[in-house]
Design an enzyme around this catalytic site. Sequence first.
Site, short mmCIF file in Angstrom:
data_model
loop_
_atom_site.label_atom_id
_atom_site.label_comp_id
_atom_site.label_asym_id
_atom_site.label_seq_id
_atom_site.Cartn_x
_atom_site.Cartn_y
_atom_site.Cartn_z
CG ASP A 153 -1.56 1.22 1.56
OD1 ASP A 153 -1.65 1.74 0.22
OD2 ASP A 153 -2.02 1.60 2.66
CE LYS B 238 -1.38 7.14 -3.65
NZ LYS B 238 -2.25 5.78 -2.61
CD GLU C 255 -4.69 3.53 -2.25
OE1 GLU C 255 -5.53 5.09 -1.86
OE2 GLU C 255 -3.96 4.19 -2.56
P1 ADP Z 1 -2.54 7.18 2.81
O1 ADP Z 1 -3.04 5.97 2.57
O2 ADP Z 1 -2.46 8.34 2.10
O3 ADP Z 1 -0.95 7.49 3.35
P2 ADP Z 1 -3.45 7.36 5.12
O4 ADP Z 1 -4.72 6.37 5.33
O5 ADP Z 1 -2.53 6.83 6.61
O6 ADP Z 1 -2.62 7.64 3.90
O7 ADP Z 1 -4.08 8.88 6.30
C1 ADP Z 1 -3.10 9.15 6.22
C2 ADP Z 1 -3.92 10.54 6.84
O8 ADP Z 1 -4.71 10.67 7.91
C3 ADP Z 1 -3.68 12.11 7.09
O9 ADP Z 1 -2.96 12.89 6.29
C4 ADP Z 1 -3.54 12.54 8.41
O10 ADP Z 1 -3.62 13.15 8.95
C5 ADP Z 1 -4.73 11.77 8.98
N1 ADP Z 1 -5.12 10.95 10.23
C6 ADP Z 1 -4.67 9.41 10.96
N2 ADP Z 1 -5.00 10.35 11.68
C7 ADP Z 1 -5.36 10.41 12.27
C8 ADP Z 1 -6.23 11.01 13.68
N3 ADP Z 1 -6.79 10.28 14.83
N4 ADP Z 1 -7.29 11.90 12.97
C9 ADP Z 1 -7.49 13.03 12.08
N5 ADP Z 1 -6.40 12.40 10.36
C10 ADP Z 1 -5.54 11.43 11.41
MG MG Z 2 -3.80 4.79 1.51
#
Ligand code: ADP
Ligand code: MG
Length: 591
Positions: free
Chosen positions: A8, A70, A147
Amino acid sequence: MDVIVGIDLGTTNSLCSVFKDGQPKLIPNTHGSFLTPSVVGLLEDGQVVVGAAAKELRVTHPDRTASCFKRSMGLDRVIEMGKQEFSATKLSSLVLKSLRGDAEDFLGHPVEQVVITVPAYFNDNQRQATKQAGEMAGLKVRRIINEPTAAALTYGFHDRDSEKHLMVIDLGGGTFDVTLMEIFEGTLEIISTAGESMLGGEDFTDRLVSTVLKKEGLHLETAEMTQPVRTARLREECENAKRQLMTEGKSRIRLPDEAGTFDDSKVFKLNSAVFAKIVEPLMKRIKDPINRALRDGDFGPEKIDDVILVGGATRMPVLQGFVTDFFEKEPLVTYNPDEVVALGAAIQAALIGDDAAVDEIVMTDVCPFTLGVEVAKDFGGRVSSGYYQPVIHRNTTIPVSREEQFGTMAANQQEVLLMVYQGESRKVADNLCLGELRIVDIPPGPAGTEILVRFTYDLNGLLEVEAMLPSTGKKFNTVLTNHSSSLSSVELKAAVREMQKLKFYPRDELRHRRLVLYSERMVGEVGSFHRQQLEDAIDVFEHAMTLGDRSVFDSARLSLLMTLEQMGVGYDEPDEPDEDLAGGNAAGGSR
Ligand code: ADP
Ligand code: MG
């Protein structure tokens, strides 16, 4: 070894997984964590660090790191890191290389094949770029999968006997996808997909940063250029404050000065209501794709049995509140929203590898947008160009191959330039141009001489366009290459060689380097009173790293950890993950 690993490749975090003993499992990185920040950095000596260490470096040396790349996949954008220039594809390939190293460590053998997930709403250029990132990392990309589809696979795998309609809402760091699907006797059928590839949790943080900066009379874009360290520190504060709203409902944002130092008297107070107001324009954009996916599936919200939340940003109370109101039910978070996509990638790998544990699962996906060509229309002798003629309509089940018939505009026309677009608008100017196909040597004939155009959209979401002149049987085809980010095989080989010149920081020392980088970040956080003591402890530890004497090293490390602890900025590194936790992660619900 022919094991296929699932990856991922996220905007903010990336994960790696494998299907083992009948279950999808997550693979820990060298820090013992399943989440590897999608951040790349160059150390002073030019060595590459990826993940948690690079994330530390991002705060103190934003100029030597790259993140959120990305969002630039498939664009001809140059990203500067250190004094060097990179494409988003190259940066992604560095993340993939790092994950590959983790997988090889975990499995104890080389890894050569992968399934990589992409946002459903990724277009052809973005998918091609992702595939090439894999190839640059020396990997064979067996499948690119969407995804939300991967997330649905995880739910479907564990709940395969149920019969229900699901809606997957995936808000990651940089992208937003909505997918409507049906599970029926082990068959997972995607009905419709909608989304935005430029909307994610990072935009919510950005709005917060920009609101705070505005109070200081600054604009985000200018501040990023003129005061990068201050902006990087403030961003970190805003990110933490945003996350804290989930547990506390309120938080404080400290304002760093121009040098990035915090002065505790300057604080911006945040609570859920203030945050909701700040992000209102973003929440408006969340609604459209949900409505579109429902409309395309001819569904009302009441017909959805379960709403599944995926992606870290779905933890935001403002998002969860909206979803609960809209669907009039609490969303499901059975699996950790950060991990569910990676687990699904491993299940997809098992499907490709014909693993007996996924025997009864059948999965169908759709093409998320309409694909077509530009045509001219003849309004009684007045010819007007720029119109869009769809060939494959959005939400058609894939793989799909469709043929349409077109004609030349003029008598004896020898050439046609076929422009290929993606989008939903009537005029091509409002759609995305994917590329072109030049059809030449058309034999002399009247206007309207037949040209057959075939679009084939495969399981990876990649489009191939083929044209044929029935009069001569001559075929023309193209893998769309409109952007320089899409490399020819010669260019790809050159890129691989160039990438090999980059030296990675040794994996087995990465944990220690991360501790140094963390401590360096804390030098700016602790009061000036403690500063010297912390710097001394870092110096001793850094020196001990070069000595190769275990007991000196251990005591220097311990002393640095204790110094940090005493200063109230304790370092907390995840322990080795528990084997049980890696399998299925069923208890990972994190609401
Ligand atoms: P990606 O798959 O695009 O890398 P993720 O699923 O890992 O993304 O999510 C990352 C996003 O989630 C970030 O923008 C982060 O700020 C947000 N995020 C993670 N935990 C929290 C939370 N507890 N509250 C608000 N936003 C969150
Ligand atoms: Mg993701």
